[in-house]
Design an enzyme around this catalytic site. Structure first.
Site, PDB file in Angstrom:
ATOM      1  N   ARG A 213      -3.842  10.231   3.426  1.00  0.00           N
ATOM      2  CA  ARG A 213      -2.878  11.081   3.754  1.00  0.00           C
ATOM      3  C   ARG A 213      -1.880  11.178   2.740  1.00  0.00           C
ATOM      4  NH1 ARG A 213      -0.858  13.849   7.444  1.00  0.00           N
ATOM      5  NH2 ARG A 213       1.797  13.911   7.520  1.00  0.00           N
TER       6      ARG A 213
ATOM      7  N   ASP B 210       3.815   0.629  12.065  1.00  0.00           N
ATOM      8  CA  ASP B 210       2.461   0.259  11.682  1.00  0.00           C
ATOM      9  C   ASP B 210       2.176  -1.152  12.025  1.00  0.00           C
ATOM     10  OD1 ASP B 210       2.408   2.400  10.127  1.00  0.00           O
ATOM     11  OD2 ASP B 210       3.310   1.590   8.444  1.00  0.00           O
TER      12      ASP B 210
ATOM     13  N   CYS C 151      -5.383   8.347   8.413  1.00  0.00           N
ATOM     14  CA  CYS C 151      -5.551   8.053   9.923  1.00  0.00           C
ATOM     15  C   CYS C 151      -5.077   8.896  10.802  1.00  0.00           C
ATOM     16  CB  CYS C 151      -5.156   6.874  10.145  1.00  0.00           C
ATOM     17  SG  CYS C 151      -5.519   5.325   9.236  1.00  0.00           S
TER      18      CYS C 151
ATOM     19  N   ARG D 112      -9.116   0.503   3.330  1.00  0.00           N
ATOM     20  CA  ARG D 112      -7.930   1.350   3.024  1.00  0.00           C
ATOM     21  C   ARG D 112      -6.551   0.673   2.615  1.00  0.00           C
ATOM     22  NH1 ARG D 112      -6.349   5.837   6.273  1.00  0.00           N
ATOM     23  NH2 ARG D 112      -4.987   5.792   4.585  1.00  0.00           N
TER      24      ARG D 112
ATOM     25  N   ARG E 285       0.642  15.036  12.807  1.00  0.00           N
ATOM     26  CA  ARG E 285       1.599  14.399  11.751  1.00  0.00           C
ATOM     27  C   ARG E 285       1.668  15.788  10.458  1.00  0.00           C
ATOM     28  NH1 ARG E 285      -1.717   9.434   9.145  1.00  0.00           N
ATOM     29  NH2 ARG E 285       0.330   8.921   8.226  1.00  0.00           N
ATOM     30  N   PRO E 286       2.661  16.396  11.121  1.00  0.00           N
ATOM     31  CA  PRO E 286       2.834  17.601  10.330  1.00  0.00           C
ATOM     32  C   PRO E 286       3.629  17.325   8.938  1.00  0.00           C
ATOM     33  CG  PRO E 286       4.461  17.359  12.218  1.00  0.00           C
ATOM     34  CD  PRO E 286       3.620  16.249  12.161  1.00  0.00           C
ATOM     35  N   ILE E 287       3.432  18.176   8.102  1.00  0.00           N
ATOM     36  CA  ILE E 287       4.327  18.243   6.760  1.00  0.00           C
ATOM     37  C   ILE E 287       5.521  19.031   6.612  1.00  0.00           C
ATOM     38  CG2 ILE E 287       2.246  16.588   5.490  1.00  0.00           C
ATOM     39  CD1 ILE E 287       1.800  19.089   4.013  1.00  0.00           C
ATOM     40  N   ASP E 288       5.638  19.589   7.431  1.00  0.00           N
ATOM     41  CA  ASP E 288       6.787  20.726   7.622  1.00  0.00           C
ATOM     42  C   ASP E 288       8.051  20.293   6.693  1.00  0.00           C
ATOM     43  OD1 ASP E 288       6.884  19.245   9.981  1.00  0.00           O
ATOM     44  OD2 ASP E 288       8.830  20.150  10.294  1.00  0.00           O
ATOM     45  N   GLN E 289       8.524  19.002   6.745  1.00  0.00           N
ATOM     46  CA  GLN E 289       9.731  18.751   6.241  1.00  0.00           C
ATOM     47  C   GLN E 289       9.567  18.470   4.686  1.00  0.00           C
ATOM     48  OE1 GLN E 289      12.780  18.338   8.101  1.00  0.00           O
ATOM     49  NE2 GLN E 289      11.271  19.342   9.397  1.00  0.00           N
TER      50      GLN E 289
ATOM     51  N   LYS F  87       0.923  -1.176  -0.142  1.00  0.00           N
ATOM     52  CA  LYS F  87      -0.042  -0.021   0.028  1.00  0.00           C
ATOM     53  C   LYS F  87       0.724   1.250   0.047  1.00  0.00           C
ATOM     54  CE  LYS F  87      -2.454   2.810   3.432  1.00  0.00           C
ATOM     55  NZ  LYS F  87      -1.412   3.487   4.096  1.00  0.00           N
ATOM     56  N   ASN F  88       1.728   1.188   0.932  1.00  0.00           N
ATOM     57  CA  ASN F  88       2.603   2.645   0.982  1.00  0.00           C
ATOM     58  C   ASN F  88       3.610   2.829  -0.100  1.00  0.00           C
ATOM     59  OD1 ASN F  88       1.074   3.029   3.198  1.00  0.00           O
ATOM     60  ND2 ASN F  88       2.750   2.723   4.703  1.00  0.00           N
TER      61      ASN F  88
HETATM   62  N1  EPU Z   1       7.120  14.415  10.627  1.00  0.00           N
HETATM   63  C1  EPU Z   1       7.340  15.576  10.735  1.00  0.00           C
HETATM   64  N2  EPU Z   1       7.242  16.308   9.890  1.00  0.00           N
HETATM   65  C2  EPU Z   1       7.160  16.107   8.727  1.00  0.00           C
HETATM   66  C3  EPU Z   1       6.959  14.639   8.196  1.00  0.00           C
HETATM   67  C4  EPU Z   1       6.576  13.617   9.397  1.00  0.00           C
HETATM   68  O1  EPU Z   1       7.286  15.955  11.956  1.00  0.00           O
HETATM   69  O2  EPU Z   1       7.041  16.974   7.480  1.00  0.00           O
HETATM   70  C5  EPU Z   1       7.075  13.178  11.762  1.00  0.00           C
HETATM   71  C6  EPU Z   1       5.828  12.370  11.870  1.00  0.00           C
HETATM   72  O3  EPU Z   1       4.901  13.245  12.592  1.00  0.00           O
HETATM   73  C7  EPU Z   1       6.090  11.200  12.582  1.00  0.00           C
HETATM   74  C8  EPU Z   1       7.482  10.904  11.611  1.00  0.00           C
HETATM   75  O4  EPU Z   1       7.809  12.195  11.311  1.00  0.00           O
HETATM   76  O5  EPU Z   1       6.248  11.196  13.738  1.00  0.00           O
HETATM   77  C9  EPU Z   1       7.537   9.871  10.871  1.00  0.00           C
HETATM   78  O6  EPU Z   1       6.482  10.253   9.754  1.00  0.00           O
HETATM   79  P1  EPU Z   1       6.812   9.813   8.060  1.00  0.00           P
HETATM   80  O7  EPU Z   1       6.749  11.257   7.397  1.00  0.00           O
HETATM   81  O8  EPU Z   1       7.739   8.994   7.960  1.00  0.00           O
HETATM   82  O9  EPU Z   1       5.198   9.209   7.851  1.00  0.00           O
HETATM   83  P2  EPU Z   1       4.265   9.359   6.803  1.00  0.00           P
HETATM   84  O10 EPU Z   1       5.025   9.497   5.476  1.00  0.00           O
HETATM   85  O11 EPU Z   1       3.131  10.357   6.903  1.00  0.00           O
HETATM   86  C10 EPU Z   1       4.260   6.860   6.223  1.00  0.00           C
HETATM   87  C11 EPU Z   1       3.046   5.758   6.117  1.00  0.00           C
HETATM   88  C12 EPU Z   1       2.447   5.407   7.527  1.00  0.00           C
HETATM   89  C13 EPU Z   1       3.697   4.900   8.396  1.00  0.00           C
HETATM   90  C14 EPU Z   1       4.924   6.086   8.413  1.00  0.00           C
HETATM   91  C15 EPU Z   1       5.918   5.561   9.114  1.00  0.00           C
HETATM   92  C16 EPU Z   1       2.573   6.178   3.740  1.00  0.00           C
HETATM   93  C17 EPU Z   1       1.178   6.913   3.051  1.00  0.00           C
HETATM   94  N3  EPU Z   1       2.145   6.407   5.276  1.00  0.00           N
HETATM   95  O12 EPU Z   1       3.573   7.969   6.741  1.00  0.00           O
HETATM   96  O13 EPU Z   1       1.744   4.477   7.307  1.00  0.00           O
HETATM   97  O14 EPU Z   1       3.139   4.630   9.744  1.00  0.00           O
HETATM   98  O15 EPU Z   1       5.255   6.389   7.238  1.00  0.00           O
HETATM   99  O16 EPU Z   1       6.752   4.452   8.750  1.00  0.00           O
HETATM  100  O17 EPU Z   1       3.495   5.779   3.445  1.00  0.00           O
HETATM  101  C18 EPU Z   1      -0.130   3.040   7.733  1.00  0.00           C
HETATM  102  O18 EPU Z   1       0.210   2.247   6.637  1.00  0.00           O
HETATM  103  O19 EPU Z   1      -1.016   2.518   8.772  1.00  0.00           O
HETATM  104  C19 EPU Z   1       0.664   4.013   7.795  1.00  0.00           C
HETATM  105  C20 EPU Z   1      -0.047   5.170   8.711  1.00  0.00           C
END
Ligand code: EPU
Length: 430
Positions: free
Chosen positions: A92, A304, A116, A396, A121-125, A22-23
């Site tokens: 997401r 996960d 979820c 999902r 879950r910020p996207i600042d990076q 999925k991811n």
């Molecule tokens: N984070 C920040 N700033 C950012 C991005 C992330 O602070 O700009 C923090 C997040 O808050 C979190 C950590 O960094 O504490 C890791 O977040 P990451 O960005 O790696 O997660 P993501 O890309 O939003 C993906 C998967 C998630 C999985 C995480 C961690 C997808 C669509 N989602 O999320 O999958 O938990 O990586 O491995 O790829 C799931 O499949 O159930 C799921 C939630």
């Protein structure tokens, strides 16, 4: 409102096959936007996130077909149509539309992504990366506007090794002028999968899967054919289920190397794990020892899988602690497990579980995707009939779950249930 009805307490056996990841899927599909000719992706899971992304690509003018796990995407007529609302709010991973559209059109308008709720879950990076590449990023009326006259390669250090930010920056940087270096990049297998697709489209990427990724931008990317990697989280969910209630279960279409942290923890608990080249066999586990688990970025124990794993902890002798360092609030399933007689509590970013405790059937609610998977495993363990609500979360991420589990002998079916008075439902976009 669809629910799962599960009559538990019955040992499961046989073979179960894992789908495409999925991811990865949710990034590979947007990546196709960057090509000038058709992209074919094989082995995609038939889950709602994939169907939603298909609709999103169609909204911007993509010609897309999806049959038997193969998606064919003709991106040649796509435009930079704004996507402020609607489908992008359902998942997401719609944030990957930002990087892909920025890379192709130097412009994108995308509503804030859904998905979820697991705590902040910020996207600042992601945004820091786009800005470093020369884009202006603004948040106007709940939508993100990205604009750039041109994208220029840059050195970007991620403050957190984020999967989403790493992939998103890669998507934009493959079309930037010059070299981009992502430092402290995430190393998840899904990142390598996306880099493989992009490379086969003509991109120049080195180091995917390590913490430093170098990308030399190119002027054009072309179509290609790609087979997705297996879903390590779906595989891990089935492995945990096999340890909890299996009587010998073989899991097919797995890359065992992607699951080393889980395999190590299962063995520590006393579970036998037999690794094949592309399969894993778990014989019946008679008794389980308690273990502690701390989630970390890959190759650490995946966040996960901590929710499904916590169900296994309720069956282990003694106290087990699970700490989630990635998502501090990913513990909503614990209350539901307690409704099923589990003994445990949440303390900050950790949960303590005591066992072994026989689980009882109950009416429970999936608060998010992996919480739902955990409750299905709990339902398979519990005596009596468990009803799991809000299963759209589960759908999902897991395709044909009832069929697959029935194939192992599980008594699980999907039904449409009337709402329970006083029971609150989550909104569709989670
Ligand atoms: N984070 C920040 N700033 C950012 C991005 C992330 O602070 O700009 C923090 C997040 O808050 C979190 C950590 O960094 O504490 C890791 O977040 P990451 O960005 O790696 O997660 P993501 O890309 O939003 C993906 C998967 C998630 C999985 C995480 C961690 C997808 C669509 N989602 O999320 O999958 O938990 O990586 O491995 O790829 C799931 O499949 O159930 C799921 C939630």
């Amino acid at each position: 409102m669809d629910v799962y009805k599960i009559r538990g307490g019955k040992r499961l056996s046989g073979t179960i096959k894992v789908n495409g990841a999925k991811n990865s899927a949710v990034a590979l599909i947007p990546a196709s936007i960057l090509a000038s000719s058709p992209v074919q992706i094989d082995g995609l899971p038939e889950i709602s996130d994939v169907w939603t992304l298909k609709s999103i690509l169609e909204e911007i003018g993509g010609q897309v077909t999806f049959k038997d796990g193969t998606m064919e995407i003709d991106p040649s007529q796509m435009t930079d149509m704004p996507l402020p609302n609607g489908n992008v709010k359902k998942l997401r991973a719609s944030y990957y539309m930002m990087g892909a559209m920025l890379g192709r059109f130097k412009h994108a308008v995308i509503g804030m992504p859904g998905g979820c709720f697991l705590g902040p879950r910020p996207i600042d990076q992601h945004i820091k990366g786009f800005e470093a590449l020369g884009a202006t990023v603004t948040n106007e009326h709940g939508a993100i506007y990205l604009r750039a006259d041109e994208l220029r390669g840059a050195k970007i250090y991620l403050d957190v090794a984020s999967v989403g930010a790493t992939i998103n920056i890669m998507l934009a940087a493959v079309r930037a002028k010059g070299q981009t270096v992502i430092e402290n990049a995430a190393k998840e297998p899904e990142i390598i999968d996306v880099a493989t697709l992009l490379t086969n489209m003509g991109a120049k990427i080195k180091g995917a899967g390590t913490s430093v990724i170098r990308i030399d931008g190119v002027d054009e990317l072309h179509g290609t054919r790609h087979t997705i990697i297996p879903d390590r989280i779906e595989a891990g969910t089935f492995m945990i289920m096999a340890a909890a209630i299996g009587d010998g279960i073989k899991i097919d279409n797995v890359i065992p190397f992607h699951l080393e942290a889980l395999i190590a923890k299962l063995r520590e608990m006393g579970v036998e794990v037999e690794e094949g080249e592309e399969s894993i066999f778990i014989p019946r586990a008679e008794s389980l020892r308690s273990v502690d688990v701390k989630t970390l970025v890959y190759p650490g124990f995946p966040t996960d899988l901590q929710q499904p794993f916590s169900v296994l902890m309720t069956q282990a002798e003694g106290a087990s602690i699970v700490t989630d360092t990635v998502y501090s609030a990913r513990f909503k399933h614990i209350d539901e497990l307690r409704r099923m007689n589990a003994e445990g509590r949440v303390e900050g970013q950790m949960a303590v579980l005591f066992g072994p405790t026989p689980l009882n059937a109950a009416n429970v609610k999936a608060s998010d995707l992996r919480a739902g998977a955990a409750l299905v495993i709990a339902g398979l363990l519990a005596e009596g009939e468990t009803e799991v609500r809000d299963i759209y979360h589960v759908e999902r991420g897991y395709s044909n779950l009832t069929d697959k589990l029935q194939g192992l002998g599980a008594d699980i079916r999907k039904e449409t249930a009337e709402p329970v008075p006083g029971m609150k439902f989550n909104s569709r976009n989670g």
